[in-house]
Design a protein around this motif. Structure first.
Motif, PDB file in Angstrom:
ATOM      1  N   THR A 158       0.839  -1.204   0.000  1.00 56.98           N
ATOM      2  CA  THR A 158       0.000   0.000   0.000  1.00 56.98           C
ATOM      3  C   THR A 158       0.870   1.250   0.000  1.00 56.98           C
ATOM      4  OG1 THR A 158      -1.715  -1.196   1.232  1.00 56.98           O
ATOM      5  CG2 THR A 158      -1.841   1.208   1.231  1.00 56.98           C
ATOM      6  N   GLN A 159       1.925   1.230   0.823  1.00 55.91           N
ATOM      7  CA  GLN A 159       2.851   2.370   0.863  1.00 55.91           C
ATOM      8  C   GLN A 159       3.497   2.573  -0.507  1.00 55.91           C
ATOM      9  OE1 GLN A 159       3.702   4.646   3.238  1.00 55.91           O
ATOM     10  NE2 GLN A 159       2.005   3.825   4.438  1.00 55.91           N
ATOM     11  N   LEU A 160       3.893   1.488  -1.148  1.00 57.78           N
ATOM     12  CA  LEU A 160       4.523   1.574  -2.467  1.00 57.78           C
ATOM     13  C   LEU A 160       3.549   2.161  -3.491  1.00 57.78           C
ATOM     14  CD1 LEU A 160       7.117   0.887  -4.015  1.00 57.78           C
ATOM     15  CD2 LEU A 160       6.168  -1.369  -4.447  1.00 57.78           C
ATOM     16  N   ARG A 161       2.300   1.689  -3.488  1.00 56.23           N
ATOM     17  CA  ARG A 161       1.294   2.209  -4.427  1.00 56.23           C
ATOM     18  C   ARG A 161       1.004   3.688  -4.170  1.00 56.23           C
ATOM     19  NH1 ARG A 161      -3.455  -2.027  -4.072  1.00 56.23           N
ATOM     20  NH2 ARG A 161      -2.540  -2.246  -2.028  1.00 56.23           N
ATOM     21  N   LEU A 162       0.886   4.042  -2.871  1.00 56.89           N
ATOM     22  CA  LEU A 162       0.639   5.457  -2.550  1.00 56.89           C
ATOM     23  C   LEU A 162       1.797   6.337  -3.009  1.00 56.89           C
ATOM     24  CD1 LEU A 162      -0.945   5.248   1.025  1.00 56.89           C
ATOM     25  CD2 LEU A 162      -2.065   6.023  -1.080  1.00 56.89           C
ATOM     26  N   GLY A 163       3.017   5.838  -2.843  1.00 54.69           N
ATOM     27  CA  GLY A 163       4.195   6.585  -3.308  1.00 54.69           C
ATOM     28  C   GLY A 163       4.166   6.792  -4.804  1.00 54.69           C
ATOM     29  N   LEU A 164       3.818   5.712  -5.550  1.00 52.73           N
ATOM     30  CA  LEU A 164       3.728   5.839  -7.011  1.00 52.73           C
ATOM     31  C   LEU A 164       2.626   6.823  -7.412  1.00 52.73           C
ATOM     32  CD1 LEU A 164       4.244   2.152  -8.223  1.00 52.73           C
ATOM     33  CD2 LEU A 164       5.688   4.123  -8.744  1.00 52.73           C
ATOM     34  N   MET A 165       1.480   6.750  -6.727  1.00 48.09           N
ATOM     35  CA  MET A 165       0.373   7.665  -7.042  1.00 48.09           C
ATOM     36  C   MET A 165       0.782   9.121  -6.780  1.00 48.09           C
ATOM     37  SD  MET A 165      -2.953   5.791  -5.503  1.00 48.09           S
ATOM     38  CE  MET A 165      -3.299   4.097  -5.831  1.00 48.09           C
ATOM     39  N   PHE A 166       1.488   9.316  -5.685  1.00 43.68           N
ATOM     40  CA  PHE A 166       1.943  10.668  -5.360  1.00 43.68           C
ATOM     41  C   PHE A 166       2.909  11.189  -6.429  1.00 43.68           C
ATOM     42  CE2 PHE A 166       4.729  13.611  -2.929  1.00 43.68           C
ATOM     43  CZ  PHE A 166       3.760  14.548  -2.579  1.00 43.68           C
ATOM     44  N   GLN A 167       3.814  10.316  -6.899  1.00 43.94           N
ATOM     45  CA  GLN A 167       4.750  10.720  -7.952  1.00 43.94           C
ATOM     46  C   GLN A 167       4.020  11.004  -9.264  1.00 43.94           C
ATOM     47  OE1 GLN A 167       7.816   7.776  -8.340  1.00 43.94           O
ATOM     48  NE2 GLN A 167       8.755   8.268  -6.361  1.00 43.94           N
ATOM     49  N   ILE A 168       2.965  10.212  -9.537  1.00 43.32           N
ATOM     50  CA  ILE A 168       2.153  10.443 -10.750  1.00 43.32           C
ATOM     51  C   ILE A 168       1.511  11.830 -10.671  1.00 43.32           C
ATOM     52  CG2 ILE A 168       0.076   9.718 -12.006  1.00 43.32           C
ATOM     53  CD1 ILE A 168       0.835   6.810 -11.209  1.00 43.32           C
ATOM     54  N   LEU A 169       0.953  12.161  -9.501  1.00 45.63           N
ATOM     55  CA  LEU A 169       0.316  13.472  -9.323  1.00 45.63           C
ATOM     56  C   LEU A 169       1.325  14.605  -9.507  1.00 45.63           C
ATOM     57  CD1 LEU A 169      -2.109  12.923  -6.295  1.00 45.63           C
ATOM     58  CD2 LEU A 169      -2.715  13.372  -8.668  1.00 45.63           C
ATOM     59  N   ARG A 170       2.501  14.455  -8.959  1.00 47.91           N
ATOM     60  CA  ARG A 170       3.557  15.482  -9.102  1.00 47.91           C
ATOM     61  C   ARG A 170       3.957  15.651 -10.570  1.00 47.91           C
ATOM     62  NH1 ARG A 170       8.123  14.885  -4.479  1.00 47.91           N
ATOM     63  NH2 ARG A 170       7.188  16.331  -3.025  1.00 47.91           N
ATOM     64  N   ALA A 171       4.104  14.496 -11.259  1.00 48.88           N
ATOM     65  CA  ALA A 171       4.494  14.546 -12.669  1.00 48.88           C
ATOM     66  C   ALA A 171       3.411  15.260 -13.483  1.00 48.88           C
ATOM     67  CB  ALA A 171       4.736  13.152 -13.212  1.00 48.88           C
ATOM     68  N   ARG A 172       2.148  15.033 -13.207  1.00 49.96           N
ATOM     69  CA  ARG A 172       1.046  15.683 -13.935  1.00 49.96           C
ATOM     70  C   ARG A 172       1.003  17.174 -13.613  1.00 49.96           C
ATOM     71  NH1 ARG A 172      -3.773  11.188 -13.436  1.00 49.96           N
ATOM     72  NH2 ARG A 172      -2.865   9.741 -14.932  1.00 49.96           N
ATOM     73  N   GLU A 173       1.282  17.504 -12.356  1.00 51.90           N
ATOM     74  CA  GLU A 173       1.280  18.928 -11.978  1.00 51.90           C
ATOM     75  C   GLU A 173       2.392  19.693 -12.719  1.00 51.90           C
ATOM     76  OE1 GLU A 173       1.684  19.209  -7.712  1.00 51.90           O
ATOM     77  OE2 GLU A 173      -0.445  18.853  -7.386  1.00 51.90           O
ATOM     78  N   SER A 174       3.502  19.003 -12.895  1.00 57.52           N
ATOM     79  CA  SER A 174       4.630  19.650 -13.568  1.00 57.52           C
ATOM     80  C   SER A 174       4.578  19.436 -15.084  1.00 57.52           C
ATOM     81  CB  SER A 174       5.949  19.153 -13.002  1.00 57.52           C
ATOM     82  OG  SER A 174       6.093  17.775 -13.253  1.00 57.52           O
ATOM     83  N   ASN A 175       3.441  18.929 -15.584  1.00 58.44           N
ATOM     84  CA  ASN A 175       3.196  18.689 -17.019  1.00 58.44           C
ATOM     85  C   ASN A 175       4.226  17.733 -17.634  1.00 58.44           C
ATOM     86  OD1 ASN A 175       0.914  20.300 -17.108  1.00 58.44           O
ATOM     87  ND2 ASN A 175       2.142  22.158 -17.397  1.00 58.44           N
ATOM     88  N   ASP A 176       4.723  16.770 -16.827  1.00 59.83           N
ATOM     89  CA  ASP A 176       5.649  15.742 -17.329  1.00 59.83           C
ATOM     90  C   ASP A 176       4.822  14.481 -17.566  1.00 59.83           C
ATOM     91  OD1 ASP A 176       7.786  14.234 -18.043  1.00 59.83           O
ATOM     92  OD2 ASP A 176       8.863  14.408 -16.128  1.00 59.83           O
ATOM     93  N   PHE A 177       4.082  14.482 -18.730  1.00 58.59           N
ATOM     94  CA  PHE A 177       3.122  13.402 -18.987  1.00 58.59           C
ATOM     95  C   PHE A 177       3.797  12.083 -19.355  1.00 58.59           C
ATOM     96  CE2 PHE A 177       0.694  17.321 -19.708  1.00 58.59           C
ATOM     97  CZ  PHE A 177      -0.291  17.114 -18.746  1.00 58.59           C
ATOM     98  N   ASN A 178       4.995  12.122 -19.886  1.00 61.84           N
ATOM     99  CA  ASN A 178       5.738  10.886 -20.190  1.00 61.84           C
ATOM    100  C   ASN A 178       6.087  10.154 -18.890  1.00 61.84           C
ATOM    101  OD1 ASN A 178       5.733  11.112 -22.956  1.00 61.84           O
ATOM    102  ND2 ASN A 178       7.637  12.294 -23.031  1.00 61.84           N
ATOM    103  N   LYS A 179       6.581  10.924 -17.947  1.00 62.83           N
ATOM    104  CA  LYS A 179       6.923  10.321 -16.651  1.00 62.83           C
ATOM    105  C   LYS A 179       5.656   9.809 -15.961  1.00 62.83           C
ATOM    106  CE  LYS A 179       9.400  11.226 -12.352  1.00 62.83           C
ATOM    107  NZ  LYS A 179      10.130  12.206 -11.553  1.00 62.83           N
ATOM    108  N   ALA A 180       4.576  10.568 -16.066  1.00 64.12           N
ATOM    109  CA  ALA A 180       3.302  10.169 -15.467  1.00 64.12           C
ATOM    110  C   ALA A 180       2.808   8.858 -16.096  1.00 64.12           C
ATOM    111  CB  ALA A 180       2.265  11.277 -15.613  1.00 64.12           C
TER     112      ALA A 180
END
Length: 136
Positions: free
Chosen positions: A97-119
Motif C-alpha cells: 500500500t505504501q509503495l502504491r501510494l508513493g507511485l500515485m503521489f509521484q504520478i500526481l507530481r508529474a502531472r502537476e509539472s506537465n511531465d506526462f511521459n513520466k506520469a
C-alpha cells in the motif's frame, strides 16, 4: 515288661508332665505370636494397598492434568503461528500500500509539472504492480 512299666511311669512323673505342659504352652504362645504377627502383616498389607490405590488415582489425575496442559500449550502455539502469519501478511500488505501510494503521489507530481511521459511510465508501473499483487 518291667522296663515298659517303668518307662510309662517315667512319662507320668510330675516333672515330665510339667515339661510337656511347658512345651504345649510354649507352642501355644508361638502360635499366638504368629497369629498376631500375621494380623499385623495383613493390616499393613491392606493399608499399603489402600495407599497404593490412592497414589495410583493421584498419578492418573496428574497425567490427565499434564495432558490438558500439553493440549492447551499446543493450541496456544498453533494460534501464535497463525497470528505470526497474519502479521506477516498485514506487514506485506502495508508495504504494498505504501509503495502504491508513493507511485500515485509521484504520478500526481508529474502531472502537476506537465511531465506526462513520466506520469505515463509511473501509471504503467502502478498497473503492473497492482496486477502482480492481485495474482499473488
Amino acid at each position: 515288661m518291667k522296663s515298659f512299666h517303668v518307662a510309662m511311669e517315667s512319662l507320668h512323673s510330675p516333672s515330665k508332665q510339667r515339661c510337656i505342659a511347658a512345651a504345649n504352652k510354649s507352642s501355644q504362645r508361638k502360635k499366638k505370636r504368629r497369629r498376631r504377627k500375621m494380623k499385623r502383616l495383613n493390616a499393613t498389607m491392606r493399608r499399603l494397598q489402600v495407599e497404593t490405590n490412592e497414589i495410583r488415582k493421584e498419578q492418573e489425575i496428574i497425567r490427565r492434568g499434564q495432558r490438558e496442559v500439553r493440549e492447551k500449550f499446543e493450541a496456544i502455539h498453533h494460534e501464535c503461528e497463525q497470528l505470526r502469519r497474519e502479521t506477516d501478511l498485514i506487514t506485506k500488505q502495508s508495504l504494498n500500500t505504501q509503495l502504491r501510494l508513493g507511485l500515485m503521489f509521484q504520478i500526481l507530481r508529474a502531472r502537476e509539472s506537465n511531465d506526462f511521459n513520466k506520469a505515463a511510465c509511473l501509471t504503467q508501473l502502478l498497473r503492473e504492480l497492482v496486477a502482480k499483487q492481485n495474482n499473488q
